[in-house]
Design a protein around this motif. Structure first.
Motif, mmCIF file in Angstrom:
data_model
loop_
_atom_site.group_PDB
_atom_site.id
_atom_site.type_symbol
_atom_site.label_atom_id
_atom_site.label_comp_id
_atom_site.label_asym_id
_atom_site.label_seq_id
_atom_site.Cartn_x
_atom_site.Cartn_y
_atom_site.Cartn_z
ATOM 1 N N VAL A 1 37.425 38.329 40.584
ATOM 2 C CA VAL A 1 36.387 39.461 40.983
ATOM 3 C C VAL A 1 34.887 38.252 41.694
ATOM 4 C CG1 VAL A 1 37.529 41.135 40.530
ATOM 5 C CG2 VAL A 1 36.077 39.871 38.972
ATOM 6 N N SER B 1 29.932 40.493 46.760
ATOM 7 C CA SER B 1 30.664 40.656 48.438
ATOM 8 C C SER B 1 30.200 39.417 48.953
ATOM 9 C CB SER B 1 29.306 42.055 48.962
ATOM 10 O OG SER B 1 30.052 43.016 48.581
ATOM 11 N N HIS C 1 33.217 36.996 47.646
ATOM 12 C CA HIS C 1 33.705 36.979 48.301
ATOM 13 C C HIS C 1 34.172 36.847 49.180
ATOM 14 C CE1 HIS C 1 36.235 39.994 51.041
ATOM 15 N NE2 HIS C 1 37.194 40.495 50.109
ATOM 16 N N MET D 1 40.534 43.200 50.469
ATOM 17 C CA MET D 1 42.258 42.245 49.086
ATOM 18 C C MET D 1 42.232 41.151 50.254
ATOM 19 S SD MET D 1 44.679 43.011 46.578
ATOM 20 C CE MET D 1 43.952 44.619 46.094
ATOM 21 N N LEU E 1 40.190 40.029 45.143
ATOM 22 C CA LEU E 1 40.085 42.428 45.143
ATOM 23 C C LEU E 1 38.951 42.437 45.559
ATOM 24 C CD1 LEU E 1 40.636 42.645 41.434
ATOM 25 C CD2 LEU E 1 42.423 41.844 43.260
ATOM 26 N N PRO E 2 38.909 43.714 46.569
ATOM 27 C CA PRO E 2 38.366 44.135 47.230
ATOM 28 C C PRO E 2 36.751 44.298 47.202
ATOM 29 C CG PRO E 2 39.843 45.796 47.021
ATOM 30 C CD PRO E 2 39.850 44.673 45.929
ATOM 31 N N ASN E 3 35.966 45.099 48.243
ATOM 32 C CA ASN E 3 34.393 44.931 47.561
ATOM 33 C C ASN E 3 34.896 46.325 47.852
ATOM 34 O OD1 ASN E 3 33.756 42.293 47.630
ATOM 35 N ND2 ASN E 3 33.315 42.214 50.037
ATOM 36 N N SER F 1 33.594 43.319 44.497
ATOM 37 C CA SER F 1 34.696 43.434 43.408
ATOM 38 C C SER F 1 34.134 43.864 42.058
ATOM 39 C CB SER F 1 36.237 43.114 43.838
ATOM 40 O OG SER F 1 35.844 41.380 43.713
ATOM 41 N N LEU G 1 33.557 46.975 41.010
ATOM 42 C CA LEU G 1 34.998 47.191 40.579
ATOM 43 C C LEU G 1 36.254 47.148 39.867
ATOM 44 C CD1 LEU G 1 36.910 49.552 42.594
ATOM 45 C CD2 LEU G 1 38.026 47.401 43.256
ATOM 46 N N LEU H 1 39.544 53.006 45.200
ATOM 47 C CA LEU H 1 38.783 52.810 46.066
ATOM 48 C C LEU H 1 38.016 53.715 46.891
ATOM 49 C CD1 LEU H 1 39.165 49.443 48.279
ATOM 50 C CD2 LEU H 1 37.770 49.788 46.516
#
Length: 534
Positions: free
Chosen positions: A198, A201, A204, A227, A285-287, A294, A297, A510
């Motif tokens: 994690v 952004s 990531h 992701m 993992l996704p923003n 993430s 999140l 999300l």
């Protein structure tokens, strides 16, 4: 009576000569050990096991130990004075700031996993036994990208200058995380099933080798927030494991006896590190959106906001400021341009919370005292000390409510060569106003009043060190103190929790979150100006 005492550290095999009467925390700080509450005896996490010798207990010390269930054999380093020769066990320093061992909820599964918090300032990785949730080993490092900029906007600027620059930033973090993974994998008794990373952004995008250009200009939205999955081979980690052992982290949290070469087979099952990582599922993992990554999140998940029926607030006070407000009925997030002032950057005498940093400033009657990490001459001031110093200056009338230094010299001397100047106060005001404005606008947007908020979770490296009454007194945190909970490294806690969840579960979280662009809110400027004052 001799002037020094011998302190023996087990299992590190180190012996220190410590001035009689010195704080134990000052003596061992140079070992790379940090203290979540800044050494104020609040968190109780700097526990050491007393094997020989005696450390007297003050009432405050005894109270914290009782609350933590640590009597009779344990002591807190930050509250312990060395008055005689000691032997202490320091193997328990896994739950320092960033290297967190806060209990979390999970459903056991077989195998092993690695959780990575890729922060702008620090990187921490933990090896977990997924059947028990226990942390088995830890690695930490300073993010090597810092040489190209202390804050994420500086790194974005560097990355968009050329493909070569962007590739360099990617290589720096992939190599550091890879070094962590190889060292941790060497200590695992079998294959690593999954690795979950994690970060914000920008981290990531840089780790995943994505274009950060969209994050450089309004509306600061990228089409690549999802992701991302990798194999160890794609990241080049298997090549490293097959040619040479990894260089150990400068701040590894475990004994040298556990630092096995990543190139040699594990004695328990004769699997090489390459074998253990060959089938590992690695995911960043996704923003959530824009500059809300993430890490937030994960923090929202760790704070229980997705399941809470009452509003909660998460404030991440790291190099950047991210905020989330809401409950299971919906969560609104925002990022703020808090900048790195909270971690000592852009402050004339600023520095990280390391040896030589003023970590706290207190008033005792007419006297003002400073505490310097490591019990040495002050070299600078870190974020927690900055808050204390400004709060003390305001209380003494040396700083006005609008932030003007009211001394004839227009300076606020602290000790030796360390002082605050007008620019430092303005830097702090901008940072604290950014956080306070973000919280205010998110509450308004959600229609939530402060009295409706059930809990306020403070996370991030800086968040663990601050003195809450001083932060409240300056208007950085505008909540009742009893509602505020320090969540240590919420991103890392959430990353560990996500090791037990599948991709579909994470993706389903999300839709419950959305992002608010603070700068586009018509009330932003008015609220920001209001929050500048003390």
């Amino acid at each position: 009576m001799k002037k020094t005492c011998t302190v023996t550290l087990v299992p590190l095999g180190r012996t220190l000569q410590v001035a009689r009467g010195a704080l134990l925390s000052d003596a061992i700080h140079d070992l790379g050990i940090e203290f979540p509450c800044g050494g104020k005896g609040i968190c109780g996490n700097c526990k050491v096991k007393l094997l020989a010798g005696e450390i007297a207990l003050s009432p405050q010390h005894r109270t914290v130990l009782e609350r933590k269930g640590l009597l009779p054999g344990w002591r807190l380093a930050c509250l312990s004075r060395v008055e005689e020769d000691l032997t202490i066990e320091v193997a328990q320093f896994d739950n320092i700031v960033l290297a967190d061992e806060t209990p979390f909820r999970f459903t056991p599964r077989e195998g092993r996993g690695i959780a990575v918090d890729l922060g702008s300032t620090t990187i921490v990785s933990q090896l977990l036994d997924l059947s028990t949730g226990r942390v088995q080993a830890v690695q930490t490092d300073i993010n090597p990208q810092a040489r190209h900029g202390a804050d994420i906007m500086s790194r974005i600027s560097y990355a968009i200058q050329s493909e070569e620059h962007a590739a360099r930033l990617t290589a720096l973090v992939r190599e550091t995380v890879g070094r962590h993974v190889l060292t941790l994998t060497a200590q695992a008794p079998g294959p690593i099933d999954r690795i979950r990373i994690v970060g914000n952004s920008v981290m990531h995008h840089l780790f995943c080798r994505l274009d950060v250009g969209p994050l450089a200009a309004y509306p600061f939205e990228s089409p690549d927030n999802g992701m991302r999955h990798f194999s160890a081979a794609e990241l080049g980690w298997l090549e490293v494991s097959g040619t040479k052992p990894p260089v150990r982290s400068s701040q590894t949290q475990h004994s040298d006896r556990n630092a096995l070469s990543a190139a040699e087979p594990d004695n328990a099952n004769h699997l090489s590190v390459a074998d253990k990582l060959a089938g590992t599922d690695i995911a960043f993992l996704p923003n959530i959106g824009s500059f809300v990554g993430s890490d937030i999140l994960a923090g929202i998940y760790a704070a229980g906001m997705f399941s809470s029926g009452s509003p909660r607030v998460l404030i991440d006070l790291g190099t950047n400021g991210e905020i989330a407000v809401g409950s299971r009925n919906g969560i609104l997030c925002a990022s703020t341009a808090a900048g790195p002032a909270f971690e000592g950057s852009n402050i004339s005498c600023g520095m990280r919370a390391a040896t030589g940093a003023i970590s706290s400033v207190t008033r005792l009657g007419a006297e003002t005292r400073v505490h310097v990490i490591g019990n040495v001459e002050a070299a600078g001031i870190c974020g927690s000390g900055l808050i204390d110093a400004i709060r003390t200056g305001v209380q003494e009338g040396k700083i006005s409510r609008d932030g003007t230094i009211a001394t004839p010299s227009m300076e606020l001397p602290l000790t030796g060569k360390v002082k605050l100047v007008q620019k430092d106060i303005r830097e702090f005001q901008l940072a604290k106003a950014a956080i306070a404005t973000g919280v205010e606008l998110l509450l308004r947007e959600q229609g939530i009043s402060r009295c409706d908020v059930e809990r306020v979770f403070i996370a991030g490296g800086f968040g663990n060190y601050i003195d809450l009454p001083n932060a409240i007194g300056l208007g950085l945190l505008e909540f009742d103190g009893e509602k505020i909970v320090k969540l240590s490294n919420s991103a890392l806690i959430g990353a560990k929790m996500f090791l037990f969840e599948d991709d579909a579960f994470i993706d389903n979280l999300l839709p419950a979150t959305s992002h608010l662009s603070l700068e586009s809110n018509p009330a932003f400027l008015d609220v920001f100006c209001e929050k500048m004052s003390f």
